[in-house]
Design a protein around this motif. Structure first.
Motif: not given
Lengths: 134, 399
Positions: B355-362
């Motif tokens: 998801g968007a949040a996971a992508s930003v964290i990665q």
């Protein structure tokens, strides 16, 4: 001269990939019936040819104002590359079909890269033009 | 602070060739790490999701529908295959059967609410052990004939969905699976006659079997402990005729093995690639710092402390790694995220993108990792060079 060659080459390559993506690299769905993605493919071939033509014109003109205009045109062409599958002509409705799984992502990549290249080149030419004016 | 940043950027710009070499190397590293980690995690997420979807030992489908049934499990791609509506009751009578539940699929029917087509699934809430646990995450009450549960990609206004002119209350939205299940609408089996009648009234195309109404697409079975699966299947075949059987547990195990092989290769490539790029970064940094020995020695003579010089060089490294990793991660995200479904289809594996949040964290984590790798690759050379006596450095340059 360097900028002219590099930017034109990028535009020509982007145009070429716009044509190749829905036809050869990630072909749209094969069907006897003409579905939405078939018309998207045709439209992308047209836009791709336009992008290539503008890229060739860009090599021929040394005037930075002409090339600035071409870069702005390519910026909007990049939006058009994505507007056809997403809004104007559309794609098949099922998410697992070839046009949605392969063609659309390829067009997204080409469109975003062309958008960045055209935007950066337009910005560069505009700044260079301003500095020359001073 | 701003003037320091400006001087760092100017310093990076003044060595355009060297800086672009470093930026290319860090961009490559970030691209590789970002793409590799996203693919690895998406495959693992897809597998975990599939594990949760497979709550049965066996899936019994009509003869000839095995491939379609496996597609349903891997990609959520539903097919229209049916046998008569009493099959589940007959299977229930077989000795050694612990649990039985049936589902019926109607494929590709346009919903008035949605731009894409939706798939309708009818399940029996009383016997269900497949959909129920999945829905229970968001909803625990029983489902009525006028209410539905929808996949995560279906957007509904005011908590309702309009199908064949009739509005249904949406009780819950299911978690994302990354498959066509995300565009499915789940009805209780009692609602099937009414929905089919509505569909016919709205001139939707229905096959003769669908018009008949008393149909099932698949029967999910759990076998009692201590019973031989093949013997139970044989008894089922005697009871309901020739049917195809999908061994869900075996399918799951074979997919897990495949996933393990793919992720092993992916991890090896990532580690080998990172080591290789680290070595390249060390070499580039050595060349750059070697070229700058005279400049560093002059700075020392002019009174700049070792610490200040070290700080300036580290800031340059940080600036370059930040820019390089931004380009690399951006390119990685641009290619890997839209192509998620394509990658899953080509690998023949369940694939659930981040998801968007996971992508930003990665992205943030990878930028930090790349910064640290760039820092370590330059640290040794920087310390070694700043420790050289300015006189010796200038002498060597003069020679």
């Amino acid at each position: 001269m360097k900028n002219r060659l590099i930017s034109s080459l990028i535009f020509i390559l982007a145009g070429l990939f716009t044509i190749l993506a829905p036809t050869v690299l990630f072909p749209v769905c094969e069907s006897e019936m003409k579905m939405s993605c078939y018309y998207t493919k045709q439209a992308e071939i047209g836009v791709g040819l336009l992008i290539i033509a503008l890229g060739i014109v860009s090599v021929l003109f040394s005037s930075s104002k002409v090339r600035l205009g071409i870069s702005i045109a390519q910026f909007f062409n990049a939006i058009l590359v994505l507007a056809f599958p997403l809004k104007l002509t559309g794609l098949c409705k099922m998410s697992e079909m070839a046009c949605r799984a392969g063609t659309l992502p390829a067009l997204i990549v080409i469109s975003v890269l062309l958008l960045i290249a055209a935007g950066v080149n337009a910005g560069y030419l505009a700044t260079a033009g301003k500095n020359d004016g001073k | 602070m701003v003037s320091e940043l400006r001087s760092t950027i100017n310093s990076v710009k003044s060595r355009a060739f060297h800086s672009s070499c470093l930026i290319t190397a860090t961009a490559l590293l970030s691209f590789m790490l970002f793409s590799g980690i996203v693919i690895d995690r998406s495959l693992n997420n897809g597998m975990k999701n599939m594990d949760r979807r497979l709550g049965a030992d066996l899936m019994i489908v009509p003869k000839g529908a095995k491939e379609k049934a496996e597609n349903l499990i891997l990609e959520g791609q539903r097919g229209t295959f049916y046998f008569d509506g009493s099959v589940d009751d007959r299977i229930r009578e077989v000795e050694g059967i612990k649990e039985v539940t049936a589902q019926c699929f109607l494929k590709s029917l346009s919903a008035d609410c949605c731009s894409s087509e939706v798939e309708l699934v009818f399940y029996d809430p009383e016997t269900d052990f497949i959909v129920g646990p999945w829905i229970a995450e968001n909803y625990s009450n029983s489902i009525g004939p006028d209410s539905v549960i929808v996949g995560s990609d279906i957007v509904c206004e005011n908590g309702t969905i309009k199908l064949f002119g009739k509005e249904y209350k949406v009780l819950s939205s299911m978690a994302k699976t990354g498959t066509a299940l995300d565009t499915s609408v789940y009805f209780p089996s009692d609602a099937m006659p009414a929905v089919l009648a509505d569909a016919e009234a709205k001139s939707s195309f229905l096959t003769e079997e669908q018009k008949d109404g008393d149909i099932l697409s698949s029967v999910f079975v759990n076998i009692e402990d201590g019973y031989d699966t093949s013997k139970v299947i044989e008894k089922c075949r005697q009871k309901v005729g020739d049917v195809d059987v999908v061994y869900l547990k075996q399918l799951n195990e074979s997919l897990s093995d495949n996933l393990l092989k793919i992720t092993d290769v992916l991890e090896f490539v990532l580690i080998a690639g990172t080591v290789l790029i680290f070595v390249i970064l060390v070499l580039i940094n050595s060349v750059i710092i070697n070229d700058r020995k005279q400049e560093i020695a002059l700075s020392r003579i002019l009174g700049r402390s070792k610490k200040k010089i070290c700080n300036a060089l580290i800031k340059e490294t940080g600036c370059i790694s930040l820019f390089g990793s931004f380009i690399g991660c951006g390119l990685g995200a641009l290619i890997v995220i839209p192509f998620g479904r394509y990658i899953g289809m080509k690998l023949d594996m369940p694939y659930l993108g981040p998801g968007a949040a996971a992508s930003v964290i990665q992205l943030t984590v990878i930028m930090i990792i790349v910064f640290l790798i760039s820092l370590f690759s330059s640290l040794f050379v920087v310390i070694k060079t700043t420790n050289i006596e300015p006189y010796l450095a200038l002498k060597k340059e003069a020679e």
